[in-house]
Write an enzyme that holds these catalytic residues in place. Structure first.
Site, PDB file in Angstrom:
ATOM      1  N   LYS A  75       0.860  -1.190   0.000  1.00  0.00           N
ATOM      2  CA  LYS A  75       0.000   0.000   0.000  1.00  0.00           C
ATOM      3  C   LYS A  75       0.895   1.238   0.000  1.00  0.00           C
ATOM      4  O   LYS A  75       1.016   1.948   1.009  1.00  0.00           O
ATOM      5  CB  LYS A  75      -0.953  -0.040   1.197  1.00  0.00           C
ATOM      6  CG  LYS A  75      -1.959  -1.185   1.090  1.00  0.00           C
ATOM      7  CD  LYS A  75      -2.776  -1.361   2.349  1.00  0.00           C
ATOM      8  CE  LYS A  75      -3.962  -0.449   2.385  1.00  0.00           C
ATOM      9  NZ  LYS A  75      -5.008  -0.809   1.426  1.00  0.00           N
TER      10      LYS A  75
HETATM   11  C1  LIG Z   1      -5.737  -1.851  -4.145  1.00  0.00           C
HETATM   12  C2  LIG Z   1      -6.260  -2.679  -3.027  1.00  0.00           C
HETATM   13  N1  LIG Z   1      -6.496  -3.985  -3.237  1.00  0.00           N
HETATM   14  C3  LIG Z   1      -6.961  -4.786  -2.253  1.00  0.00           C
HETATM   15  C4  LIG Z   1      -7.246  -4.297  -0.995  1.00  0.00           C
HETATM   16  C5  LIG Z   1      -7.771  -5.218   0.066  1.00  0.00           C
HETATM   17  O1  LIG Z   1      -6.752  -5.528   0.986  1.00  0.00           O
HETATM   18  P1  LIG Z   1      -7.070  -5.917   2.486  1.00  0.00           P
HETATM   19  O2  LIG Z   1      -8.009  -7.045   2.424  1.00  0.00           O
HETATM   20  O3  LIG Z   1      -5.764  -6.284   3.073  1.00  0.00           O
HETATM   21  O4  LIG Z   1      -7.675  -4.715   3.102  1.00  0.00           O
HETATM   22  C6  LIG Z   1      -7.012  -2.951  -0.722  1.00  0.00           C
HETATM   23  C7  LIG Z   1      -7.288  -2.420   0.606  1.00  0.00           C
HETATM   24  O5  LIG Z   1      -7.186  -1.273   0.888  1.00  0.00           O
HETATM   25  C8  LIG Z   1      -6.505  -2.124  -1.757  1.00  0.00           C
HETATM   26  O6  LIG Z   1      -6.258  -0.818  -1.546  1.00  0.00           O
END
Ligand SMILES: Cc1ncc(COP(=O)(O)O)c(C=O)c1O
Length: 326
Positions: free
Chosen positions: A160
């Protein structure tokens, strides 16, 4: 969701607890110009019958955060248990009795012009009341974006990284302007990668299928929770493989997953109904299982949860050492 946060909210910034209004950065901060930060998103769910707030998979989120900070050579000077303890303490200081979203952020904090990085890093953790991110009760209409997902060798999508979210912002803005609820990214190979802020799953012929983590998707923690629930509780075959765009149009069910969105059914893609246009049976079961697991209703998944108000004993020691070292 768009209302500004309360300036009196207690946040953790530069090693201290303080009101949000005092947690300010300089206009020349490196990450503000160049996107050189790594953030996380963690949820805590308020369960009224238990009078308890449960933080979901906090150690896993902090482990991912610390690892991904390494991509930008940012070291977070706190252990995972210390970060969990700060998070619990933030909830207590804010006396939250509602659903909460936690936003840890580590960033390059040098106050100067110039893109090259140095070892000056800072981190903050903000926790704030948070409701639904996408209203998905009746199912979402998703649109395949004309923006491609960033490549791993440009900006890694598995982390992220702040700057990478320009890619998500462009796609989700376009999707909303076009009347969709959320965007679906294809990668440069033309395969489905993920949503703008969430991972994606498809049901075809009784199998649960999701793009593998090498398709330029975030290594979602909800994604791995759903894979575990589907295979352990529903005995579904769970397959990670490339997904073609046209499979979205002929599959039986589709849904997004993520910390913010939870399990969000998709009932239309690019103006085509997904199957019969209703929320599918597998999606409904997974949605319910995820809800139960994250609210402490399923014993087998209690280890995913950190109770905020009953956990004083468990975290007292970490907390004392964290607070003493500040
Ligand atoms: C681009 C993206 N994909 C997938 C996810 C889902 O990830 P997680 O389940 O760890 O929140 C997020 C979460 O913010 C995201 O920003």
């Amino acid at each position: 969701m768009n209302a500004s946060a309360d300036p009196n909210l207690i946040v953790y910034f530069n090693g201290r607890y303080m009101p949000l209004r005092d947690a300010q950065v300089n206009i020349l901060t490196h990450s503000l110009h160049y996107g050189t930060g790594v953030f996380e998103g963690i949820r805590a769910h308020w369960v009224p019958v238990e009078n308890e707030l449960f933080v979901l998979r906090a150690p896993e989120h902090y482990e991912r955060w610390k690892k991904n900070c390494g991509i930008l050579r940012i070291q977070v000077p706190a252990t995972v248990p210390e970060l969990c303890a700060i998070t619990v303490e933030l909830m207590r200081r804010n006396a939250f009795h509602t659903n909460v979203y936690v936003r840890p952020l580590a960033y390059k904090s040098a106050e100067r012009i110039g893109v090259s990085t140095d070892d000056q890093n800072s981190f903050a953790i903000v926790a704030l009341p948070f409701g639904e991110y996408l209203h998905s009760d009746k199912g979402l209409h998703a649109g395949v974006s004309s923006w491609r997902r960033i490549e791993d060798n440009a900006i890694p999508a598995r982390a992220k990284i702040c700057g990478a979210y320009v890619n998500s912002a462009l796609a989700s803005d376009d999707a909303r302007q076009a009347g969709f609820d959320e965007a679906i990214f294809l990668n440069e190979n033309g395969h489905v990668a993920e949503g703008a802020t969430c991972n994606i799953f498809m049901v075809r012929d009784g199998k649960l299928i999701t793009p593998s983590v090498t398709e330029n998707a975030l290594e979602g923690i909800t994604r791995s929770s759903i894979m575990e629930l589907a295979s352990r509780e529903l005995r579904l075959p769970v397959i990670e493989r490339p997904i073609d765009r046209s499979e979205l149009y002929i599959c039986d069910e589709l849904f997004f997953t993520g910390t913010a969105v939870g399990v969000a059914p998709i009932v239309r893609v690019d103006h085509r109904p997904v199957h019969d246009g209703a929320i599918g049976a597998v999606t409904q079961k997974i949605h319910q299982l995820y809800f139960d697991a994250t609210r402490g209703h399923l014993k087998a998944y209690e280890h995913w949860l950190t109770p905020v108000y009953q956990s004083r004993m468990k975290y007292e020691q970490d907390l004392v050492s964290t607070v003493e070292s500040m």
